[in-house]
Design an enzyme around this catalytic site. Sequence first.
Site, PDB file in Angstrom:
ATOM      1  N   TYR A   1      28.923  36.182  17.480  1.00 12.69           N
ATOM      2  CA  TYR A   1      28.218  35.755  18.601  1.00 12.69           C
ATOM      3  C   TYR A   1      29.173  34.177  18.483  1.00 12.69           C
ATOM      4  O   TYR A   1      29.290  33.832  19.619  1.00 12.69           O
ATOM      5  CB  TYR A   1      26.790  35.418  18.716  1.00 12.69           C
ATOM      6  CG  TYR A   1      26.082  34.930  19.715  1.00 12.69           C
ATOM      7  CD1 TYR A   1      25.701  35.589  20.735  1.00 12.69           C
ATOM      8  CD2 TYR A   1      26.130  33.432  19.983  1.00 12.69           C
ATOM      9  CE1 TYR A   1      25.141  35.246  21.893  1.00 12.69           C
ATOM     10  CE2 TYR A   1      25.588  33.156  21.139  1.00 12.69           C
ATOM     11  CZ  TYR A   1      25.130  34.033  22.155  1.00 12.69           C
ATOM     12  OH  TYR A   1      24.709  33.386  23.446  1.00 12.69           O
TER      13      TYR A   1
ATOM     14  N   PHE B   1      41.091  29.237  48.841  1.00 15.14           N
ATOM     15  CA  PHE B   1      41.132  30.548  48.258  1.00 15.14           C
ATOM     16  C   PHE B   1      39.556  31.009  48.351  1.00 15.14           C
ATOM     17  O   PHE B   1      38.730  30.196  48.275  1.00 15.14           O
ATOM     18  CB  PHE B   1      41.677  30.801  46.840  1.00 15.14           C
ATOM     19  CG  PHE B   1      41.387  32.212  46.264  1.00 15.14           C
ATOM     20  CD1 PHE B   1      42.251  33.158  47.057  1.00 15.14           C
ATOM     21  CD2 PHE B   1      40.515  32.733  45.515  1.00 15.14           C
ATOM     22  CE1 PHE B   1      42.100  34.592  46.676  1.00 15.14           C
ATOM     23  CE2 PHE B   1      40.160  34.064  45.302  1.00 15.14           C
ATOM     24  CZ  PHE B   1      41.313  35.067  45.773  1.00 15.14           C
ATOM     25  N   THR B   2      39.450  32.144  48.554  1.00 11.69           N
ATOM     26  CA  THR B   2      38.079  32.774  49.025  1.00 11.69           C
ATOM     27  C   THR B   2      36.860  32.408  47.953  1.00 11.69           C
ATOM     28  O   THR B   2      35.985  31.641  48.407  1.00 11.69           O
ATOM     29  CB  THR B   2      38.112  34.088  48.974  1.00 11.69           C
ATOM     30  OG1 THR B   2      38.682  34.951  48.038  1.00 11.69           O
ATOM     31  CG2 THR B   2      38.865  34.621  50.453  1.00 11.69           C
TER      32      THR B   2
ATOM     33  N   ASP C   1      44.752  25.281  40.052  1.00 11.80           N
ATOM     34  CA  ASP C   1      44.355  26.988  39.988  1.00 11.80           C
ATOM     35  C   ASP C   1      45.738  27.689  39.387  1.00 11.80           C
ATOM     36  O   ASP C   1      46.745  27.682  39.790  1.00 11.80           O
ATOM     37  CB  ASP C   1      44.066  27.523  41.333  1.00 11.80           C
ATOM     38  CG  ASP C   1      43.647  28.694  41.205  1.00 11.80           C
ATOM     39  OD1 ASP C   1      44.034  29.479  40.263  1.00 11.80           O
ATOM     40  OD2 ASP C   1      42.855  29.106  42.019  1.00 11.80           O
TER      41      ASP C   1
ATOM     42  N   LYS D   1      45.402  37.542  36.237  1.00  9.13           N
ATOM     43  CA  LYS D   1      46.723  37.632  36.937  1.00  9.13           C
ATOM     44  C   LYS D   1      47.819  37.527  35.771  1.00  9.13           C
ATOM     45  O   LYS D   1      48.283  38.277  34.945  1.00  9.13           O
ATOM     46  CB  LYS D   1      46.728  36.434  38.076  1.00  9.13           C
ATOM     47  CG  LYS D   1      46.160  36.865  39.277  1.00  9.13           C
ATOM     48  CD  LYS D   1      44.625  36.810  39.094  1.00  9.13           C
ATOM     49  CE  LYS D   1      44.017  36.909  40.487  1.00  9.13           C
ATOM     50  NZ  LYS D   1      42.390  36.824  40.326  1.00  9.13           N
TER      51      LYS D   1
ATOM     52  N   ARG E   1      44.262  40.195  54.518  1.00  6.23           N
ATOM     53  CA  ARG E   1      44.246  38.664  54.108  1.00  6.23           C
ATOM     54  C   ARG E   1      44.206  38.022  55.520  1.00  6.23           C
ATOM     55  O   ARG E   1      45.233  37.277  55.679  1.00  6.23           O
ATOM     56  CB  ARG E   1      44.990  38.175  53.164  1.00  6.23           C
ATOM     57  CG  ARG E   1      45.045  38.702  51.641  1.00  6.23           C
ATOM     58  CD  ARG E   1      44.006  37.915  50.953  1.00  6.23           C
ATOM     59  NE  ARG E   1      42.781  38.166  50.964  1.00  6.23           N
ATOM     60  CZ  ARG E   1      41.636  38.038  50.031  1.00  6.23           C
ATOM     61  NH1 ARG E   1      42.244  37.666  48.805  1.00  6.23           N
ATOM     62  NH2 ARG E   1      40.545  38.268  50.074  1.00  6.23           N
TER      63      ARG E   1
ATOM     64  N   PHE F   1      34.851  40.259  53.186  1.00  2.46           N
ATOM     65  CA  PHE F   1      36.061  41.218  52.971  1.00  2.46           C
ATOM     66  C   PHE F   1      35.651  42.140  52.106  1.00  2.46           C
ATOM     67  O   PHE F   1      36.249  43.270  52.128  1.00  2.46           O
ATOM     68  CB  PHE F   1      37.230  40.444  52.855  1.00  2.46           C
ATOM     69  CG  PHE F   1      37.172  39.376  51.667  1.00  2.46           C
ATOM     70  CD1 PHE F   1      36.770  38.197  51.603  1.00  2.46           C
ATOM     71  CD2 PHE F   1      37.662  40.051  50.410  1.00  2.46           C
ATOM     72  CE1 PHE F   1      36.768  37.585  50.532  1.00  2.46           C
ATOM     73  CE2 PHE F   1      37.569  39.249  49.200  1.00  2.46           C
ATOM     74  CZ  PHE F   1      37.197  37.952  49.250  1.00  2.46           C
TER      75      PHE F   1
HETATM   76  N1  F0G Z   1      42.298  31.816  42.555  1.00  2.27           N
HETATM   77  C1  F0G Z   1      43.131  32.460  42.691  1.00  2.27           C
HETATM   78  C2  F0G Z   1      44.510  32.036  43.463  1.00  2.27           C
HETATM   79  C3  F0G Z   1      43.045  33.979  42.839  1.00  2.27           C
HETATM   80  O1  F0G Z   1      43.894  34.720  43.302  1.00  2.27           O
HETATM   81  C4  F0G Z   1      41.773  34.559  42.341  1.00  2.27           C
HETATM   82  C5  F0G Z   1      41.517  35.813  42.494  1.00  2.27           C
HETATM   83  C6  F0G Z   1      40.578  33.373  41.704  1.00  2.27           C
HETATM   84  C7  F0G Z   1      41.104  32.184  41.779  1.00  2.27           C
HETATM   85  C8  F0G Z   1      39.458  34.172  41.242  1.00  2.27           C
HETATM   86  O2  F0G Z   1      39.648  34.641  40.014  1.00  2.27           O
HETATM   87  O3  F0G Z   1      39.197  37.267  40.503  1.00  2.27           O
HETATM   88  O4  F0G Z   1      39.295  35.966  38.128  1.00  2.27           O
HETATM   89  O5  F0G Z   1      37.481  35.632  39.454  1.00  2.27           O
HETATM   90  N2  F0G Z   1      41.997  36.585  42.938  1.00  2.27           N
HETATM   91  C9  F0G Z   1      42.007  38.113  43.291  1.00  2.27           C
HETATM   92  C10 F0G Z   1      43.048  38.720  44.259  1.00  2.27           C
HETATM   93  C11 F0G Z   1      40.693  38.699  43.309  1.00  2.27           C
HETATM   94  O6  F0G Z   1      42.976  40.047  44.372  1.00  2.27           O
HETATM   95  O7  F0G Z   1      43.990  37.842  44.730  1.00  2.27           O
HETATM   96  P1  F0G Z   1      38.732  36.045  39.530  1.00  2.27           P
END
Ligand code: F0G
Length: 462
Positions: free
Chosen positions: A76, A128-129, A219, A262, A386, A453
Amino acid sequence: MDEQHQRSWAEPFKIKMVEPIRMTARADRERFIAEAGYNTFLLRSEDVYIDLLTDSGTSAMSDQQWAGMLLGDEAYAGSRNFYHLEDAVRKYYGYSYLVPTHQGRGAEHILSQIAIKPGDFVPGNMYFTTTRLHQELAGGTFVDVIVDEAHDPAADYPFKGNVDLEKLQELIDRVGAEHIPYVSVAATVNMAGGQPIAMENLREVRKLTKIHGIRVILDAARAIENAYFIQQREPGYHDTPVAKILREMCSYTDGCTMSAKKDALVNIGGFLALNDANLYDEARNLVVVYEGLHTYGGLAGRDMEAMARGIEESVSDDHIRARVGQVEYLGRKLQEADVPIVRPIGGHAVYLDARRFYRHIPQDEYPAQALAANIYLDSGVRGMERGIVSAGRDPQTGENHHPSLELVRLTIPRRVYTQAHMDVVAESVVEVYRHRAEARGLKIVYEPKYLRFFQARFDPLD
Ligand code: F0G
């Protein structure tokens, strides 16, 4: 060596294990996409032939990473794998303090809660979303300060991820530096089409923010892909290894949020890394509320081991050249067939320009959403929207955002597909383009409150 570079590249690995995939019949795909509400996120992966939905968590791990999974120290507290990960982050990214999280948005959540006060403004090189949503949930307002070229899919600018320093200065003058907790800088800007930021621009952002005492948070999800573009495109870096470029990029920032799903070649994981001891102290405290103890952050020991090993593999020049090279291979095939795509070709994906693809479908009828569905119908290849659906609504007014970019992303997982798969994808997109005049738009029939989305449902318009 130079002579080698003139010739075709090949992947710096061979395949040890395979996973069968299956082609489906068109009649079945018609049923599957209708059941999924014309949203590719709602398809079952079993019904997908080539899955280009995302490069997030979909990469193939190496034998070294899989071997590391068996060395998981599932304590843990104080797992050996945490310390290995901490060493890797310090060595390759250069930040002092590490807080692991279950994935990128876990890090965004912690950072937003500790750094943003209600009424603050967070400038960034395009939204970013999940990043923007966490900023908004913490009471902040996102302000786009990316260069104008980023909003034009046809502009052939090599660093469309750059911050427009005048826009940033204007925001500082307008709201005051005390209301800007940090500048959110993405490396290879996802929503702009996987476009890099230049080292020179990062240096300038650092210079400007330093005058005003504003932090810069990177990021880093695809920072190594960005480092590769700097090596290829920016004067002075051609002979510099990507590992060294990455360290320099991070040196102009105060910390990063990371989706290790990624660049770092793992199926799950992320982290928040910081240089400021006080901010780290707050992050280390808050992580126990939402993710888990600060030495595991929602991850198993084996996940942290795979991540530490993945980071080391991800900064190899051979790896990154083959990775981005495969994306370029697909992009060039589509360009040769005159399919409208975002230029230059991105680092992790080829982005189809749905505005030019379906000139007759207005943005309020979701042309990119329709295009992603039509590609799936044609061949079982899955991409993602997108555009206006992803952009969502303004939290204050409730109005739809109308982004200039209306795109379908064909995202390539790392080390998963071969060039033959890319050929099949290109053929399908070209076929859908040939039939573009027959395409119709969609209407929304279900819209969730957050990040619509992912789960929204649509019906075709007649
Ligand atoms: N920042 C970027 C630039 C991203 O592309 C993503 C995720 C995140 C943050 C969030 O990270 O998914 O690990 O919580 N992108 C995915 C995509 C979902 O399909 O581009 P996460």
